[in-house]
Enzyme design. Structure first.
Site, short mmCIF file in Angstrom:
data_model
loop_
_atom_site.label_atom_id
_atom_site.label_comp_id
_atom_site.label_asym_id
_atom_site.label_seq_id
_atom_site.Cartn_x
_atom_site.Cartn_y
_atom_site.Cartn_z
N ARG A 66 0.52 -1.50 -0.23
CA ARG A 66 0.30 -0.42 0.47
C ARG A 66 1.36 1.15 -0.10
NH1 ARG A 66 -1.92 1.92 4.64
NH2 ARG A 66 -2.85 0.32 5.49
N TYR A 119 -14.06 17.24 -16.33
CA TYR A 119 -14.86 15.65 -16.37
C TYR A 119 -15.31 15.55 -15.11
CZ TYR A 119 -14.45 10.70 -16.53
OH TYR A 119 -14.80 9.81 -16.10
N LYS A 216 -7.03 5.48 -19.87
CA LYS A 216 -7.29 6.89 -21.19
C LYS A 216 -5.89 6.66 -22.79
CE LYS A 216 -10.51 7.36 -19.51
NZ LYS A 216 -11.41 8.75 -19.21
C1 LIG Z 1 -11.44 9.24 -17.76
C2 LIG Z 1 -11.18 10.88 -17.78
C3 LIG Z 1 -11.39 10.74 -16.32
C4 LIG Z 1 -11.39 9.84 -15.22
O1 LIG Z 1 -10.36 9.02 -14.81
P1 LIG Z 1 -10.40 7.19 -14.32
O2 LIG Z 1 -9.39 6.44 -14.94
O3 LIG Z 1 -11.98 7.17 -15.59
O4 LIG Z 1 -11.31 7.40 -13.29
C5 LIG Z 1 -10.32 12.19 -15.68
N1 LIG Z 1 -10.23 13.15 -16.54
C6 LIG Z 1 -10.22 12.33 -17.86
C7 LIG Z 1 -9.90 14.14 -18.81
C8 LIG Z 1 -10.75 11.77 -18.18
O5 LIG Z 1 -11.26 11.37 -19.07
#
Ligand SMILES: *Cc1c(COP(=O)(O)O)cnc(C)c1O
Length: 412
Positions: A66, A119, A216
């Site tokens: 952790r 977001y 992403k």
């Molecule tokens: C998807 C996304 C997030 C959140 O990320 P997760 O991995 O889904 O928690 C935050 N900011 C942007 C710009 C995103 O596209």
């Protein structure tokens, strides 16, 4: 893990080389060439004095996963190379990273300034959770830099930026807003998910803390969740301490998946943004499209700022369909090389309307107030051949046109 003795570091290396070798110029056990996935929850010590020194951070080593883990540390070193940061901290998702950064640096009585286009999940923290703990949140119109500067000048502890924005691809002038924040001593945080470190390095523009949803483009294959936070050592040790206690650590399997994906980031992004540009230009000529958002188009209201602060314009395009949701429902299922899904940044092209993706939690009225019409579609352009993606869109639009003509020719 031991550094390779002949390792010269990556000081003069380009982004592609950093993405491959960042954090990985090391000798692994068994001479393995790939970073091991270390699944151990704890690390054992026979010498109690050594154990104590490691636990106190006086000697290098690991105690409990952790707190820190070798595979996760490799990922942290890799993103540090790409964002040219002193240090980085990995989280179990992008939202874990974002919420942990905000909770690390904000306390009761503080004020944060941001924009309306952040977001969706970030927006929920601003509207639902931070006010509950006594933090004042001011969200400005994203296109109105004067208004943002005015609110910063009133005093704040954190300025939170996201550029390009989701899903309308608005561009914030990072250096201009950083200058305003520095005048009041505010910490500047930027979500760099859409740009990726290939196109934009906010730390070099004066930002203090950079955040990525590694889910992403960084991982790039739509098969893992993760979040990364980068910045100066002193700031990152505070974020790391918060993570140790709050527990939103990234697991080593996910860390490995992200490491693996990041090695091809530069190759993927080059192809994806080349296609994105071509799709954006085609969409501008399509009569069923009312408007196109892409920072690479000279018609984009902040194209000049995008050119100045970005090395490339990214792989996300959005556009408004004439006929609203009726057209969306016919066009999207007709596409052959696309998922219709609430994700982005993967090797496959992904289409989704704002109503079911970025702004699913908002009411129709809230979406319209944000300038998000029901016909707004976001495309995350994948690595498929550009011509195939263009042809696919063209055949889908031809189908919509056919249907519309048929309905308009039916006797009343
Ligand atoms: C998807 C996304 C997030 C959140 O990320 P997760 O991995 O889904 O928690 C935050 N900011 C942007 C710009 C995103 O596209």
């Amino acid at each position: 893990m031991n550094k390779k003795p002949d390792s010269a570091g990556l000081d003069n290396a380009g982004a592609g080389t950093r993405a491959v070798w960042g954090g990985e110029q090391v000798r692994h056990p068994y001479n393995a060439t790939q970073t091991p996935i270390v699944v151990s929850a704890a690390y054992g010590y026979d010498d109690i004095d050594v154990w104590y020194d490691v636990a106190l951070g006086k000697a290098p080593g690991f105690i409990y996963s952790r707190m820190s883990n070798p595979t996760v540390e490799t990922l942290e070193a890799k993103i540090s190379e790409l964002e040219m940061a002193e240090s980085a901290v990995a989280f179990s998702s992008g939202m874990a990273a974002i919420s942990s950064v905000l909770y690390t640096f904000l306390a009761h009585g503080d004020r944060v300034v941001s924009t309306k286009d952040s977001y969706g999940g970030t927006n929920k923290i601003f509207e639902e959770f931070l006010p509950r703990m006594g933090v004042e949140v001011t969200l400005c119109e994203t296109f109105d830099h004067e208004a943002i500067e005015r609110e910063i000048a009133r005093g704040c502890q954190v300025l939170y930026l996201e550029t390009p924005t989701n899903p309308t691809l608005k561009i914030l002038d990072i250096q201009r807003l950083v200058a305003a924040a520095k005048r009041v001593g505010a910490l500047v945080v930027a979500d760099n998910t859409f740009a990726t470190p290939l196109n934009q390095n906010p730390l070099a523009l004066g930002v203090d803390v950079v955040i990525h949803s590694a889910t992403k483009f960084l991982s790039g294959h739509g098969d893992v969740l993760g979040g990364l936070v980068c910045g100066a050592q002193a700031l990152m040790s505070k974020v790391r301490h918060y993570r140790e206690i709050n527990g939103a650590t990234l697991d080593p399997f996910s860390a490995y998946m992200i490491i693996r994906g990041m090695k091809t980031l530069v190759l993927r992004m080059r192809q994806q943004q080349r296609s994105a540009h071509a799709l954006a230009e085609f969409l501008c000529t399509e009569p069923l499209v009312a408007s196109v958002n892409y920072p690479g188009l000279p018609s984009h209201p902040n194209h000049a700022v995008a050119c100045a602060q970005m090395g490339g314009f990214g792989a996300i395009v959005s556009f408004v369909l004439i006929g609203g949701m009726d057209t969306v429902k016919v066009l999207l299922p007709r596409l052959r090389f696309a998922h219709c899904a609430g994700n982005l940044g993967a090797v496959e092209t992904i289409y989704g309307p704002a109503r079911t993706t970025s702004h699913v939690e908002n009411t129709l009225e809230e979406r319209l107030a944000l300038g998000i019409s029901e016909g707004l579609v976001r495309v995350s352009v994948g690595i498929e051949d550009t011509d195939d993606l263009l042809d696919d869109l063209k055949q889908a639009f031809a189908f919509v046109r056919c249907l519309r003509e048929e309905t308009s020719h039916q006797p009343a």
